[in-house]
Write a protein that holds these residues in place. Structure first.
Motif, short mmCIF file in Angstrom:
data_model
loop_
_atom_site.label_atom_id
_atom_site.label_comp_id
_atom_site.label_asym_id
_atom_site.label_seq_id
_atom_site.Cartn_x
_atom_site.Cartn_y
_atom_site.Cartn_z
N SER A 74 29.67 12.67 -22.50
CA SER A 74 30.99 12.41 -22.51
C SER A 74 31.56 12.95 -21.16
CB SER A 74 31.74 13.27 -23.34
OG SER A 74 31.48 14.42 -23.32
N CYS A 75 30.79 13.88 -20.56
CA CYS A 75 31.33 14.21 -19.01
C CYS A 75 30.93 13.50 -18.13
CB CYS A 75 30.77 15.52 -18.86
SG CYS A 75 31.38 16.83 -20.01
N ASN A 76 29.65 12.76 -18.13
CA ASN A 76 28.85 11.98 -17.23
C ASN A 76 29.87 10.88 -16.64
OD1 ASN A 76 26.80 13.53 -16.74
ND2 ASN A 76 25.35 12.35 -18.13
N THR A 77 30.55 10.08 -17.78
CA THR A 77 31.39 9.11 -17.13
C THR A 77 32.41 9.43 -16.53
OG1 THR A 77 32.37 9.21 -19.18
CG2 THR A 77 30.63 7.43 -19.22
N ALA A 78 33.10 10.50 -16.74
CA ALA A 78 34.26 11.04 -16.28
C ALA A 78 33.74 11.70 -14.70
CB ALA A 78 34.54 12.49 -16.99
N TYR A 79 32.82 11.96 -14.44
CA TYR A 79 32.12 12.38 -12.96
C TYR A 79 32.02 10.98 -12.23
CZ TYR A 79 31.46 17.10 -14.52
OH TYR A 79 31.51 18.37 -14.97
N LEU A 80 31.91 10.15 -12.85
CA LEU A 80 31.65 8.82 -11.78
C LEU A 80 32.57 8.47 -10.79
CD1 LEU A 80 30.12 6.41 -14.59
CD2 LEU A 80 28.72 7.53 -12.89
N SER A 81 33.94 8.45 -11.15
CA SER A 81 34.86 8.15 -10.15
C SER A 81 34.73 9.32 -9.10
CB SER A 81 36.06 8.12 -10.85
OG SER A 81 36.64 9.42 -11.33
N GLN A 82 34.55 10.51 -9.21
CA GLN A 82 34.56 11.43 -8.19
C GLN A 82 33.26 11.20 -7.31
OE1 GLN A 82 35.04 15.77 -9.66
NE2 GLN A 82 35.37 14.68 -11.62
N LEU A 83 32.10 10.59 -7.91
CA LEU A 83 30.98 10.59 -7.13
C LEU A 83 31.06 9.40 -6.12
CD1 LEU A 83 28.12 11.35 -9.62
CD2 LEU A 83 28.54 12.38 -7.51
N LYS A 84 31.98 8.19 -6.56
CA LYS A 84 31.87 6.87 -5.92
C LYS A 84 31.83 6.94 -4.53
CE LYS A 84 33.84 2.31 -6.22
NZ LYS A 84 34.84 1.44 -6.90
N GLU A 85 33.02 7.75 -3.97
CA GLU A 85 33.12 7.76 -2.54
C GLU A 85 31.93 8.51 -1.78
OE1 GLU A 85 35.77 11.12 -0.86
OE2 GLU A 85 36.23 11.25 -3.10
N PHE A 86 30.96 9.12 -2.45
CA PHE A 86 29.93 9.67 -1.82
C PHE A 86 28.59 8.89 -1.71
CE2 PHE A 86 32.58 13.46 -3.37
CZ PHE A 86 33.06 13.68 -1.92
N LEU A 87 28.61 7.86 -2.30
CA LEU A 87 27.39 7.16 -2.44
C LEU A 87 27.08 5.91 -1.05
CD1 LEU A 87 27.47 5.64 -6.17
CD2 LEU A 87 26.36 7.70 -5.27
N HIS A 88 26.00 6.13 -0.74
CA HIS A 88 25.79 5.16 0.48
C HIS A 88 24.92 4.01 -0.20
CE1 HIS A 88 21.83 7.04 0.79
NE2 HIS A 88 22.37 8.23 0.55
N PRO A 89 24.79 3.02 0.66
CA PRO A 89 23.95 1.91 0.07
C PRO A 89 22.60 1.99 -0.50
CG PRO A 89 25.12 1.06 1.94
CD PRO A 89 25.12 2.73 1.84
N ASP A 90 22.06 3.26 0.05
CA ASP A 90 20.38 3.20 -0.57
C ASP A 90 20.25 4.55 -1.42
OD1 ASP A 90 19.47 1.57 1.61
OD2 ASP A 90 19.48 3.12 2.97
N CYS A 91 21.53 4.90 -1.80
CA CYS A 91 21.50 6.16 -2.82
C CYS A 91 21.29 5.41 -4.03
CB CYS A 91 22.97 6.84 -2.86
SG CYS A 91 22.98 8.19 -4.09
#
Length: 365
Positions: A74-91
C-alpha cells in the motif's frame, strides 16, 4: 559496475535480504536506503549493509542504477510520485510486492513505464523485519519479474542477469497472470490457514484441549498463519478481485466435498484423497515457492534423563546448528518421538546420517 549505486525504499525482511545478497555478491556496490524506522537504518549501517541512511527520499537517489521499493504494497504506490523526479533514463525501478496490478496501474498513470520492472521474490518467513533478513533468503527461490510493455528488452535482460547473479531464479510473467497465480498458490493458503486457526480458537473447549492436542499436521498447514497481519491485510485489499473469485471457487469445492460426506459417497471421497495425494506427491521437493519447506528429522528416544541433551551434544559437537527441538506428544500422523528442526537441508541430512551412526532410529521428512 563497481561504482553502481543501489537505492532501497524500505529495509524489512525482503528488502533487507535483497540488500544483504547484493552486499555479499557485489561488495563494491554503493547501497543507500530510506526507511521510516531509524533503528532499522542504524542497524543496517552498523552491519555494513548500507553506506548511506536517508531521512527522506532525496537527491541521494538521483544517481541510482537500481531502486528497490520494499515497503508494504500500500505504501509502494504512494512513494512513486516522490521518486519520479529522481529517475534517469537508465535507472531500473522495481518493487518486491506480492501484488502487481495496483502498482503497474499507478506506474502507467504517472508515465514511469520505461523504467519499471515489477518484481516478486517468492521467498519469506513467518518472521519480519530487517533483523530477520538474511542474504540467502532468495537463493534458489523463484523471483518473478513483470516488465511493463514500454520498458526495453535490454533493461529486462540486465535485471534478469542481476537477479540470477544473486542465486535466485528469475521468471518473467505478465502482471495480471502473476496476480492470478499468486492469488491461488500463496494468498488463498494464507487465508485458509488463518481462518482454520480462528475456527479452532472459536470452537476450542474451555480448557483449550484442541490447542493442547493439535497434531503436527495441523501445525504444518497453519504455520503460515503466523505471518505479518499488516502485510496480509494489504495483500487482500490490493488483490481483492482475484482473491474473491478464487475464494468463491474454493468454497464451491468445499460445498461439493460436504455433499460427498453428507451422502456417504465412498468413490468421491476416495477420489478426493487419492487425486490430492498424487498431485501433492508430484510436486518437487526443491520447489522454491513462497511457503518455505521445513527441514526436520524425527527420531525415537527412550524416556530417560538426559536423552535430549545427549542428542543435542552429538549434533553440536559436529557443528550442526539446531533451529528447534522438542517432544511430539500427538503422533497421530508423525513417526518418531523427538522432532529436530534445522536451518537448511544439508544440516538436516547430515544430522540424520550422524544419528543413525549412533544407532538412533531416524525418520526424515
Amino acid at each position: 559496475m563497481a561504482s553502481t549505486r543501489i537505492g532501497f525504499i524500505g529495509l524489512g525482511l525482503i528488502g533487507g535480504s535483497v540488500a544483504k545478497a547484493l552486499r555479499k555478491y557485489y561488495p563494491g556496490f554503493e547501497i543507500i536506503a530510506f526507511d521510516k524506522n531509524r533503528e532499522t537504518l542504524a542497524l543496517a549501517v552498523q552491519e555494513d549493509i548500507i553506506h548511506t541512511a536517508c531521512s527522506s527520499i532525496d537527491d541521494n537517489f538521483r544517481e541510482c542504477r537500481y531502486i528497490f521499493l520494499c515497503a508494504p504494497v500500500s505504501c509502494n504506490t504512494a512513494y512513486l510520485s516522490q521518486l519520479k523526479e529522481f529517475l534517469h533514463p537508465d535507472c531500473i525501478l522495481t518493487d518486491v510486492g506480492s501484488v502487481k496490478t495496483s502498482i503497474h496501474e499507478e506506474i502507467a498513470s504517472l508515465g514511469m513505464e520505461e523504467n519499471f520492472i515489477g518484481g516478486h521474490p517468492m521467498a519469506g518467513s513467518e518472521k519480519s523485519g530487517f533483523s530477520n533478513s538474511r542474504a540467502h533468503l532468495i537463493e534458489n527461490a523463484y523471483y518473478v519479474l513483470t516488465p511493463t510493455e514500454k520498458v526495453s528488452c535490454d533493461k529486462t535482460q540486465e535485471f534478469q542477469d542481476l537477479i540470477a547473479s544473486l542465486k535466485a531464479i528469475p521468471i518473467v510473467l505478465d502482471y495480471k497472470e502473476h496476480d492470478c497465480v499468486t492469488g491461488t498458490i500463496s494468498h488463498l493458503p494464507h487465508i485458509i490457514a488463518s481462518t482454520l486457526v480462528n475456527y479452532v480458537r472459536d470452537h476450542d473447549t474451555e480448557d483449550e484441549l484442541m490447542k493442547a492436542l493439535a497434531a503436527g499436521g495441523f501445525k504444518d498447514i497453519t504455520r503460515i498463519a503466523s505471518s505479518s497481519p499488516v502485510m496480509w491485510q494489504q495483500i487482500c485489499l490490493k488483490n481483492r478481485a482475484n482473491i474473491s473469485r478464487i475464494l468463491g471457487e474454493y468454497i464451491e469445492a468445499l460445498v461439493q466435498t460436504k455433499a460427498s460426506v453428507d451422502a456417504g459417497n465412498e468413490s468421491e471421497l476416495y477420489s478426493l484423497f487419492e487425486t490430492s495425494r498424487d498431485y501433492r506427491n508430484s510436486m518437487p521437493n526443491s520447489s522454491a515457492g513462497p511457503i518455505k519447506k521445513q527441514f526436520a528429522v524425527y527420531c525415537d528416544i527412550i524416556d530417560e534423563a538426559g536423552g535430549i541433551a545427549t542428542i543435542a551434544t552429538i549434533l553440536a559437537s559436529n557443528h550442526i546448528n539446531i533451529k528447534n527441538i522438542g517432544i511430539i506428544h500427538n503422533r497421530e500422523f508423525e513417526e518418531g518421538v523427538l522432532r529436530i528442526e534445522f536451518y537448511d537441508e544439508a544440516s538436516s541430512a547430515k544430522a540424520a546420517q550422524l544419528l543413525q551412526k549412533y544407532r538412533y532410529i531416524v525418520y526424515e521428512t
